[in-house]
Scaffold this motif. Structure first.
Motif, PDB file in Angstrom:
ATOM      1  N   GLY A  30       0.814  -1.216   0.000  1.00 26.24           N
ATOM      2  CA  GLY A  30       0.000   0.000   0.000  1.00 26.24           C
ATOM      3  C   GLY A  30       0.843   1.259   0.000  1.00 26.24           C
ATOM      4  O   GLY A  30       0.600   2.190  -0.771  1.00 26.24           O
ATOM      5  N   MET A  63      -2.670   7.482   3.162  1.00 25.38           N
ATOM      6  CA  MET A  63      -3.598   6.392   2.910  1.00 25.38           C
ATOM      7  C   MET A  63      -2.850   5.096   2.585  1.00 25.38           C
ATOM      8  O   MET A  63      -3.326   4.002   2.893  1.00 25.38           O
ATOM      9  CB  MET A  63      -4.555   6.742   1.774  1.00 25.38           C
ATOM     10  N   THR A 114      -3.368   1.728   4.617  1.00 22.40           N
ATOM     11  CA  THR A 114      -3.678   0.495   3.884  1.00 22.40           C
ATOM     12  C   THR A 114      -2.858  -0.683   4.398  1.00 22.40           C
ATOM     13  O   THR A 114      -3.365  -1.795   4.538  1.00 22.40           O
ATOM     14  CB  THR A 114      -3.419   0.690   2.376  1.00 22.40           C
ATOM     15  N   ASP A 115      -1.571  -0.440   4.686  1.00 21.00           N
ATOM     16  CA  ASP A 115      -0.685  -1.522   5.112  1.00 21.00           C
ATOM     17  C   ASP A 115      -1.082  -2.108   6.464  1.00 21.00           C
ATOM     18  O   ASP A 115      -0.776  -3.264   6.755  1.00 21.00           O
ATOM     19  CB  ASP A 115       0.762  -1.026   5.176  1.00 21.00           C
ATOM     20  N   LYS A 118      -8.168  -3.632   3.917  1.00 24.87           N
ATOM     21  CA  LYS A 118      -8.181  -3.086   2.558  1.00 24.87           C
ATOM     22  C   LYS A 118      -9.584  -3.033   1.974  1.00 24.87           C
ATOM     23  O   LYS A 118      -9.945  -2.074   1.287  1.00 24.87           O
ATOM     24  CB  LYS A 118      -7.252  -3.913   1.663  1.00 24.87           C
ATOM     25  N   LEU A 132     -11.530  -0.095   3.370  1.00 29.80           N
ATOM     26  CA  LEU A 132     -11.064   1.159   2.789  1.00 29.80           C
ATOM     27  C   LEU A 132     -11.599   1.341   1.368  1.00 29.80           C
ATOM     28  O   LEU A 132     -12.028   2.440   0.992  1.00 29.80           O
ATOM     29  CB  LEU A 132      -9.535   1.184   2.772  1.00 29.80           C
ATOM     30  N   GLN A 177      -9.526   4.732  -1.558  1.00 29.76           N
ATOM     31  CA  GLN A 177      -9.631   3.398  -2.145  1.00 29.76           C
ATOM     32  C   GLN A 177      -8.414   2.990  -2.969  1.00 29.76           C
ATOM     33  O   GLN A 177      -8.086   1.798  -3.059  1.00 29.76           O
ATOM     34  CB  GLN A 177     -10.871   3.298  -3.030  1.00 29.76           C
ATOM     35  N   ALA A 210      -5.419   0.786  -1.570  1.00 31.34           N
ATOM     36  CA  ALA A 210      -5.910  -0.533  -1.149  1.00 31.34           C
ATOM     37  C   ALA A 210      -6.159  -1.444  -2.352  1.00 31.34           C
ATOM     38  O   ALA A 210      -5.795  -2.623  -2.334  1.00 31.34           O
ATOM     39  CB  ALA A 210      -7.187  -0.371  -0.326  1.00 31.34           C
TER      40      ALA A 210
END
Length: 397
Positions: free
Chosen positions: A129, A261, A265-266, A270, A273, A311, A314
């Motif tokens: 991410g 973001m 994400t990481d 996901k 998101l 988004q 992700a």
């Protein structure tokens, strides 16, 4: 500077320059096409030609890059960008402009997806991410600055200057790649010898199936926005410069939010998101006809940018993870192909609604389709998670 960092920097600068050139033209192309006699439907055809070409060639080019290397493909694509930028100037009808867009789409298929695959090769497990989010800044920043620069060039020097600058930026990127980008090591981009992953086989991977369905419906919902906002703007007394600001702000927000973001994400969920960002985007698109003036339109399209920023890292992280199994070029090509299919249909669909219902319907329908796609993706990924849980339970298989 280590080799991986140098590769990343070269690709970042090159993709930024290329996308800046593309962004310069994007808000002016609908007006240019209308001056050549394009109706709403022809506007859709002209924009769809670009996406059609990308979608046709990306799977093939992605597989070739997984086996034969990435640099030479990126180099040819960027050189073609530079030449085709000048071809816009001599296009004198909707037919010739459509042909130029189709060829430009082929060049695009050789640049951004392959550059993304190259960067994905360098991504550490668990940091997909962050890595892809950081790299996406090059695309969004270029596309964000482009409309502002394009509006200035058009006002100061005329429309032809826009295409000359696009050609110059692409030529610079070509030279930079030729001189500074090494070829990827063969072991980093190949899939097992003798194995060719076809599109129907890609669809057997549950995560890629969800990613591709989401990419298609998301593009189908959002694809008309960039095409028809330049047409919608004058109807609410917005100047071309203000249209450029609206389009740039949306993309700038996506660029600025990629780093935070990507980190979220990481460590986060996901799927949550992706669903959250997509829902925000869908509702904002449907609200565009209610804007009425520059300020509200700027605020609404900024929400589109925020939703996209939530988004994007992700969805790319899921694509990178799948790429470790099927090949990065293959996974990136598959994602961009189905996204491109949505981008083919969206302008055509929007053109029909504009000609026969009214331009407001373009945004209502786009928002509704995006919301539907969000729901379908959420259900698919929930089923995938349940199936995975059952496999982990002893005696369930």
């Amino acid at each position: 500077m280590n080799t991986a960092k140098r590769i990343y920097n070269v690709l970042f600068i090159s993709v930024f320059a290329t996308m800046l050139g593309l962004g310069i033209v994007s808000p002016l192309l609908p007006i240019y096409a209308e001056n050549l006699g394009a109706t709403g439907i022809w506007l859709g055809i002209i924009f769809s030609a670009f996406a059609l070409s990308r979608s046709v060639f990306m799977p093939v080019i992605g597989r070739i890059s997984d086996r034969r290397g990435r640099k030479w493909i990126i180099l040819i694509g960027m050189f073609a960008y530079a030449i085709l930028s000048l071809a816009y100037i001599i296009a004198d009808s909707v037919y010739s402009l459509t042909a130029v867009r189709f060829a430009h789409g082929l060049a695009s298929a050789m640049v951004v997806p392959i550059a993304m695959a190259y960067v994905a090769d360098l991504s550490e497990k668990g940091r997909e991410g962050s890595h892809m989010g950081n790299f996406s800044i090059s695309m969004f920043l270029g596309m964000g600055m482009g409309p502002l620069l394009g509006g200035f060039l058009n006002d100061a020097f005329g429309l032809d200057s826009v295409f000359y600058v696009m050609a110059a930026l692409s030529a610079f990127a070509t030279i930079l790649v030729a001189i500074s980008l090494p070829e990827a090591k063969r072991s980093t981009f190949t899939v097992p010898e003798g194995k060719t992953v076809l599109m129907r086989e890609i669809l057997t991977f549950p995560v890629m199936r969800g990613v591709m369905v989401f990419a298609f419906i998301s593009a189908l919902g959002r694809g008309g926005m960039m095409v028809f906002i330049p047409v919608f703007g004058p109807l609410i007394a917005i100047s071309p410069t203000e249209v450029g600001i609206v389009l740039s702000a949306n993309t700038f927000l996506m660029a600025l939010l990629q780093v935070p973001m990507g980190r979220i994400t990481d460590i986060g969920n996901k799927v949550v998101l992706i669903v959250t960002g997509s829902a925000i985007t869908a509702l904002a698109i449907a609200a565009i006809p209610f804007s009425g003036s520059f300020g509200p339109l700027l605020a609404i399209t900024s929400l589109v940018g925020i939703g996209g920023a939530i988004q994007q890292p992700a969805i790319m992280a899921l694509t990178v993870d799948a790429g470790r199994t099927i090949g990065m070029g293959t996974s990136m090509g598959a994602y961009n192909t189905v996204f491109g299919l949505g981008m083919i249909i969206a302008p055509l669909m929007g053109g029909v609604f504009m000609d026969y219902v009214g331009i407001d319907a373009v945004f209502y329908v786009g928002g509704a389709i995006s919301l539907l796609g969000t729901a379908i993706f959420a259900v698919m990924m929930q089923r995938n998670a349940r199936a995975a849980d059952r496999k982990d339970i002893p005696g369930s298989g």
